[in-house]
Write a protein that holds these residues in place. Structure first.
Motif, PDB file in Angstrom:
ATOM      1  N   SER A  66       0.802  -1.223   0.000  1.00  0.00           N
ATOM      2  CA  SER A  66       0.000   0.000   0.000  1.00  0.00           C
ATOM      3  C   SER A  66       0.838   1.278   0.000  1.00  0.00           C
ATOM      4  O   SER A  66       0.313   2.351  -0.314  1.00  0.00           O
ATOM      5  CB  SER A  66      -0.945   0.013   1.203  1.00  0.00           C
ATOM      6  OG  SER A  66      -0.208  -0.089   2.404  1.00  0.00           O
ATOM      7  N   LYS A  85      -2.355   9.779   1.117  1.00  0.00           N
ATOM      8  CA  LYS A  85      -3.764   9.526   0.843  1.00  0.00           C
ATOM      9  C   LYS A  85      -4.536   9.509   2.155  1.00  0.00           C
ATOM     10  O   LYS A  85      -3.953   9.217   3.212  1.00  0.00           O
ATOM     11  CB  LYS A  85      -3.926   8.177   0.149  1.00  0.00           C
ATOM     12  CG  LYS A  85      -3.111   8.012  -1.108  1.00  0.00           C
ATOM     13  CD  LYS A  85      -3.250   6.584  -1.649  1.00  0.00           C
ATOM     14  CE  LYS A  85      -2.412   6.389  -2.904  1.00  0.00           C
ATOM     15  NZ  LYS A  85      -2.534   4.998  -3.429  1.00  0.00           N
ATOM     16  N   GLU A 122      -6.304   7.284   3.323  1.00  0.00           N
ATOM     17  CA  GLU A 122      -6.185   5.974   3.957  1.00  0.00           C
ATOM     18  C   GLU A 122      -4.841   5.772   4.656  1.00  0.00           C
ATOM     19  O   GLU A 122      -4.634   4.752   5.312  1.00  0.00           O
ATOM     20  CB  GLU A 122      -6.409   4.847   2.932  1.00  0.00           C
ATOM     21  CG  GLU A 122      -5.592   4.970   1.665  1.00  0.00           C
ATOM     22  CD  GLU A 122      -6.366   5.631   0.535  1.00  0.00           C
ATOM     23  OE1 GLU A 122      -7.064   6.648   0.783  1.00  0.00           O
ATOM     24  OE2 GLU A 122      -6.260   5.134  -0.604  1.00  0.00           O
ATOM     25  N   ASP A 123      -3.930   6.724   4.535  1.00  0.00           N
ATOM     26  CA  ASP A 123      -2.686   6.668   5.292  1.00  0.00           C
ATOM     27  C   ASP A 123      -2.869   7.227   6.705  1.00  0.00           C
ATOM     28  O   ASP A 123      -1.937   7.153   7.517  1.00  0.00           O
ATOM     29  CB  ASP A 123      -1.591   7.472   4.581  1.00  0.00           C
ATOM     30  CG  ASP A 123      -1.188   6.866   3.258  1.00  0.00           C
ATOM     31  OD1 ASP A 123      -1.000   7.642   2.292  1.00  0.00           O
ATOM     32  OD2 ASP A 123      -1.051   5.627   3.178  1.00  0.00           O
TER      33      ASP A 123
END
Length: 120
Positions: free
Chosen positions: A63, A87, A89-90
């Motif tokens: 990822s 991002k 999602e990080d």
């Protein structure tokens, strides 16, 4: 007292960059593999990256490949995680850890974590 302390977290917009640092005190990192982990709310902790004691071997979670870079400066007893193209999602609490076996396996010491939030 043996300790790892992370710094450099914060709020960043998507696409931005952050550089996390991890300082070791009470021991020297020369013979330790160093890893970065993260834990997002409601999720299990996951490995992000690791660098062997020699610095000759690194690995990354799929990822973050191509976006994150792990490095170490043994002279300063420091390690780093350069994070680019961030991002949402990080978003997570990021932890550094040190493995006395030097091979990115079991970790003996952990930092307290630093929050990274990626949001517009």
């Amino acid at each position: 007292q043996l300790q790892l302390v992370e710094s450099g977290g914060g709020l960043v917009q998507p696409g931005g960059s952050l550089r996390l640092s991890c300082a070791a005190s009470g021991f020297t990192l020369d013979h330790y593999a160093i890893g970065w982990f993260r834990q997002a709310p409601g999720k299990e902790r996951e490995g992000v990256s690791c660098i062997s004691s020699s610095g000759g071997s690194t690995n990354y979670a799929d990822s973050v490949k191509g976006r994150f870079t792990i490095s170490r400066d043994n002279a300063k007893n420091m390690m780093y995680l350069q994070m680019n193209s961030l991002k949402p999602e990080d978003t997570a609490v990021y932890y550094c850890a040190a493995d006395s076996m030097g091979v990115c396996a079991g970790y003996d010491y952990w930092g307290q974590g630093t929050q990274v939030t990626v949001s517009s």
